[in-house]
Design a protein around this motif. Structure first.
Motif, PDB file in Angstrom:
ATOM      1  N   VAL A   1      45.717  29.715  30.878  1.00  0.00           N
ATOM      2  CA  VAL A   1      44.390  29.898  31.145  1.00  0.00           C
ATOM      3  C   VAL A   1      43.707  28.468  32.123  1.00  0.00           C
ATOM      4  O   VAL A   1      42.928  28.722  33.010  1.00  0.00           O
ATOM      5  N   ILE A   2      43.980  27.767  31.300  1.00  0.00           N
ATOM      6  CA  ILE A   2      43.682  25.907  31.745  1.00  0.00           C
ATOM      7  C   ILE A   2      43.430  26.178  32.933  1.00  0.00           C
ATOM      8  O   ILE A   2      43.504  25.936  34.057  1.00  0.00           O
ATOM      9  N   ARG A   3      45.362  26.534  33.323  1.00  0.00           N
ATOM     10  CA  ARG A   3      45.996  26.167  35.120  1.00  0.00           C
ATOM     11  C   ARG A   3      44.878  27.836  36.257  1.00  0.00           C
ATOM     12  O   ARG A   3      45.013  27.168  36.966  1.00  0.00           O
ATOM     13  N   GLY A   4      44.997  28.148  35.418  1.00  0.00           N
ATOM     14  CA  GLY A   4      44.525  29.536  35.551  1.00  0.00           C
ATOM     15  C   GLY A   4      42.544  28.896  36.481  1.00  0.00           C
ATOM     16  O   GLY A   4      42.553  29.093  37.548  1.00  0.00           O
ATOM     17  N   ALA A   5      42.763  28.537  35.753  1.00  0.00           N
ATOM     18  CA  ALA A   5      40.779  28.131  36.031  1.00  0.00           C
ATOM     19  C   ALA A   5      40.592  26.442  36.992  1.00  0.00           C
ATOM     20  O   ALA A   5      40.147  26.420  37.311  1.00  0.00           O
ATOM     21  N   GLN A   6      41.771  25.996  36.603  1.00  0.00           N
ATOM     22  CA  GLN A   6      41.682  24.774  37.029  1.00  0.00           C
ATOM     23  C   GLN A   6      42.736  24.449  37.489  1.00  0.00           C
ATOM     24  O   GLN A   6      43.807  23.505  36.668  1.00  0.00           O
ATOM     25  N   PRO A   7      43.511  24.750  38.186  1.00  0.00           N
ATOM     26  CA  PRO A   7      45.359  24.187  38.642  1.00  0.00           C
ATOM     27  C   PRO A   7      45.931  23.039  38.052  1.00  0.00           C
ATOM     28  O   PRO A   7      46.480  22.512  38.455  1.00  0.00           O
ATOM     29  N   GLU A   8      44.717  21.864  39.237  1.00  0.00           N
ATOM     30  CA  GLU A   8      45.506  20.270  38.363  1.00  0.00           C
ATOM     31  C   GLU A   8      45.310  19.432  37.430  1.00  0.00           C
ATOM     32  O   GLU A   8      45.627  18.800  36.920  1.00  0.00           O
ATOM     33  N   LEU A   9      44.768  20.351  36.631  1.00  0.00           N
ATOM     34  CA  LEU A   9      43.990  20.140  35.386  1.00  0.00           C
ATOM     35  C   LEU A   9      45.339  20.508  34.203  1.00  0.00           C
ATOM     36  O   LEU A   9      45.418  21.216  34.117  1.00  0.00           O
ATOM     37  N   ARG A  10      46.032  18.960  33.977  1.00  0.00           N
ATOM     38  CA  ARG A  10      47.985  19.945  33.311  1.00  0.00           C
ATOM     39  C   ARG A  10      47.678  18.793  32.004  1.00  0.00           C
ATOM     40  O   ARG A  10      47.632  17.584  31.807  1.00  0.00           O
ATOM     41  N   ARG A  11      48.275  19.646  31.314  1.00  0.00           N
ATOM     42  CA  ARG A  11      48.490  18.781  29.966  1.00  0.00           C
ATOM     43  C   ARG A  11      47.057  18.685  29.186  1.00  0.00           C
ATOM     44  O   ARG A  11      47.838  16.792  28.831  1.00  0.00           O
ATOM     45  N   PRO A  12      46.222  19.017  28.966  1.00  0.00           N
ATOM     46  CA  PRO A  12      44.797  17.811  28.938  1.00  0.00           C
ATOM     47  C   PRO A  12      44.451  17.795  27.201  1.00  0.00           C
ATOM     48  O   PRO A  12      45.129  18.849  26.754  1.00  0.00           O
ATOM     49  N   GLY A  13      44.830  17.002  26.539  1.00  0.00           N
ATOM     50  CA  GLY A  13      44.658  16.590  25.734  1.00  0.00           C
ATOM     51  C   GLY A  13      43.769  17.908  24.968  1.00  0.00           C
ATOM     52  O   GLY A  13      42.492  17.514  25.129  1.00  0.00           O
ATOM     53  N   VAL A  14      44.097  18.116  23.638  1.00  0.00           N
ATOM     54  CA  VAL A  14      42.588  19.002  22.636  1.00  0.00           C
ATOM     55  C   VAL A  14      43.517  19.046  21.326  1.00  0.00           C
ATOM     56  O   VAL A  14      44.023  19.302  20.871  1.00  0.00           O
ATOM     57  N   GLN A  15      42.634  18.402  21.063  1.00  0.00           N
ATOM     58  CA  GLN A  15      42.591  18.189  19.604  1.00  0.00           C
ATOM     59  C   GLN A  15      41.523  18.369  18.716  1.00  0.00           C
ATOM     60  O   GLN A  15      40.366  18.869  19.651  1.00  0.00           O
ATOM     61  N   GLY A  16      41.902  18.968  17.534  1.00  0.00           N
ATOM     62  CA  GLY A  16      41.028  18.520  16.407  1.00  0.00           C
ATOM     63  C   GLY A  16      40.147  20.194  15.901  1.00  0.00           C
ATOM     64  O   GLY A  16      38.783  20.108  15.856  1.00  0.00           O
ATOM     65  N   ILE A  17      40.589  21.311  16.343  1.00  0.00           N
ATOM     66  CA  ILE A  17      40.329  22.339  16.427  1.00  0.00           C
ATOM     67  C   ILE A  17      40.812  23.055  15.057  1.00  0.00           C
ATOM     68  O   ILE A  17      42.055  22.580  14.794  1.00  0.00           O
ATOM     69  N   PRO A  18      39.741  22.959  13.967  1.00  0.00           N
ATOM     70  CA  PRO A  18      40.268  23.569  12.661  1.00  0.00           C
ATOM     71  C   PRO A  18      40.127  24.550  12.192  1.00  0.00           C
ATOM     72  O   PRO A  18      40.178  25.252  12.874  1.00  0.00           O
ATOM     73  N   ARG A  19      41.481  24.508  10.945  1.00  0.00           N
ATOM     74  CA  ARG A  19      42.375  25.891  10.980  1.00  0.00           C
ATOM     75  C   ARG A  19      42.691  27.443  11.441  1.00  0.00           C
ATOM     76  O   ARG A  19      42.340  28.056  11.748  1.00  0.00           O
TER      77      ARG A  19
END
Length: 453
Positions: free
Chosen positions: A326-344
């Protein structure tokens, strides 16, 4: 897991092992160098041979732990539901045969049989503020906790180097707290008096450069005229370049021995932190990019246990890989951004996770989602787990090559070095200690191999 014992290998055997490791890692680089969050964007499943896909597809997590990682549950008999291709069986056997064994001379540390949270080999004051993992480590090897035990517990003169002033101040507070607790203990039990003198650790705030010697590290604490101070360098999970720095300081004449357990291989300088030895540096395919070194820090035993339990937490990699599409579809140049802290995470529907993830990376969480595509990704959860397990099977080969390079480096300096598992891998995944001396190790080294008692 079985493996090769680092103890007693000749120089030629160590060199040949390095050759074999670089060849195997080069052959399967596409697996160990892959990012699991790109499972869907890069079609990682499609990069596997068709015969491997057929063998692994449909295996549930406990079967992956048993059949692929070779870590069956207690009393479980390994049974394959189909005939695996020889190439996959050969990879599994090779991964086991070339990695340094991480199994120590004991299975369950006897110190935790009565209470899994308290080591019976440490008194109450030394257990305070110390997790069971670290209790086990400092008692077996014996940072702040290690230096505190060596000085106040063993009566040694200890200098502790730390680059963060705040951590040093906290360590000093804990030193005083422990000292007060020990004094109270002595008043309550005057018949039990420590025979050796008691010193507080000497803390130094200093950043140690990986390519330069630190004079502060080498200055003796005992400056009396009759002193014949000899230095032991020790690091319990010395992070990244710090382990390398200890090795470089070992050549200094004041230092007589070294005991180092490394960690955080992904933080090694490149170049400078690996390779260290001339032999490994001269081998084709010796390069270990960041992703390989990061994978070598994973806890194989812990993940196998998670597979055996087959809990919902295993879907995290699948969810994150779906989010990446989904990230690549919305913003192709954004690759492997950190996604931290989403609980449960395991309690969320995949679309809920994706919307929270989009918010974490600064994208509009209300972007229109293709729910059918997300559900199709979720249906491949076991494939994601299988590919990650395959990469994890190879990860110990990377750690073995890094540590083997350090052994060869010490030998190239004209010194003696051995490596052995000193901690329980279930408690402490980075459990291989490198011991180096300037004379043959002899019987002194065998003391580290004594079974836990």
């Amino acid at each position: 897991m079985p493996g090769v014992s680092a103890r007693g290998l000749s120089l030629e055997q160590r060199r040949q092992l390095a050759v074999n490791l670089t060849r195997v890692l080069a052959r399967y680089r596409s697996i160990v160098d892959a990012y699991i969050i790109e499972f869907f964007t890069d079609n990682l499943w499609g990069t596997l041979p068709c015969s491997w896909q057929e063998a692994l597809d449909g295996l549930n997590p406990p079967q992956l732990a048993t059949q692929l990682l070779g870590m069956p549950g207690e009393g479980e008999v390994v049974r394959y539901r189909s005939v695996w291709p020889l190439s996959l069986l050969a990879l599994k056997s090779t991964a086991c045969a070339l990695a340094f064994t991480r199994t120590p001379g004991f299975q369950t540390p006897s110190e935790f049989l009565e209470n899994p949270s308290q080591s019976s080999r440490l008194t109450a004051p030394f257990r305070k503020h110390v997790r069971p993992k670290k209790q086990h480590e400092i008692r077996r090897l014996g940072e702040g906790h290690l230096s505190r035990f060596m000085s106040l517990g063993l009566g040694l003169l200890v200098k502790s180097i730390e680059g963060d002033q705040r951590l040093v101040q906290r360590a000093q507070r804990l030193d005083q707290e422990l000292l007060q607790a020990l004094e109270k203990e002595e008043k309550r039990h005057p018949q039990v008096v420590q025979a050796s003198p008691r010193y507080s650790p000497h803390h130094v705030v200093r950043w140690v450069e990986p390519m330069a010697l630190c004079e502060e590290l080498l200055l003796p604490l005992d400056t009396s005229p009759q002193s014949r101070a000899r230095l032991l360098l020790t690091g319990l999970h010395a992070c990244g370049d710090l382990s390398v720095t200890l090795l470089r300081h070992f050549s200094c004449p004041q230092v007589v021995a070294l005991a180092s357990v490394g960690c955080c291989y992904m933080k090694l300088s490149d170049p400078g932190g690996y390779p260290l030895s001339q032999w490994v540096a001269g081998l084709p395919g010796h390069e270990l990019p960041y992703r390989l070194r990061e994978g070598a820090c994973h806890a194989l035993e812990e993940y196998a246990e998670r597979l055996q339990k087959s809990g919902p937490g295993l879907r995290t990699h699948c969810y994150r890989a779906a989010l990446e599409t989904v990230i690549r579809g919305a913003q192709p140049e954004l690759r492997r951004p950190g996604v931290q802290g989403i609980p449960r995470i395991h309690e969320l529907k995949i679309e809920e996770y994706v919307r929270r993830g989009l918010r974490r990376v600064g994208l509009d969480p209300q972007l229109p989602l293709n729910l059918a595509a997300l559900q199709a990704h979720q249906a491949q959860e076991n494939r994601v787990v299988a590919f990650f397990s395959l990469a994890l099977l190879l990860a110990p080969l990377v750690e073995t090559l890094i540590l083997l390079d350090r052994l060869l480096y010490v030998q190239e300096q004209g010194f003696y070095a051995e490596l052995l598992p000193i901690f329980s891998p279930a408690l402490s995944p980075r459990n291989l200690v490198l011991v180096a001396t300037k004379r043959p190790l002899g019987e002194a080294f065998s003391l580290l191999e004594m079974e836990d008692s």
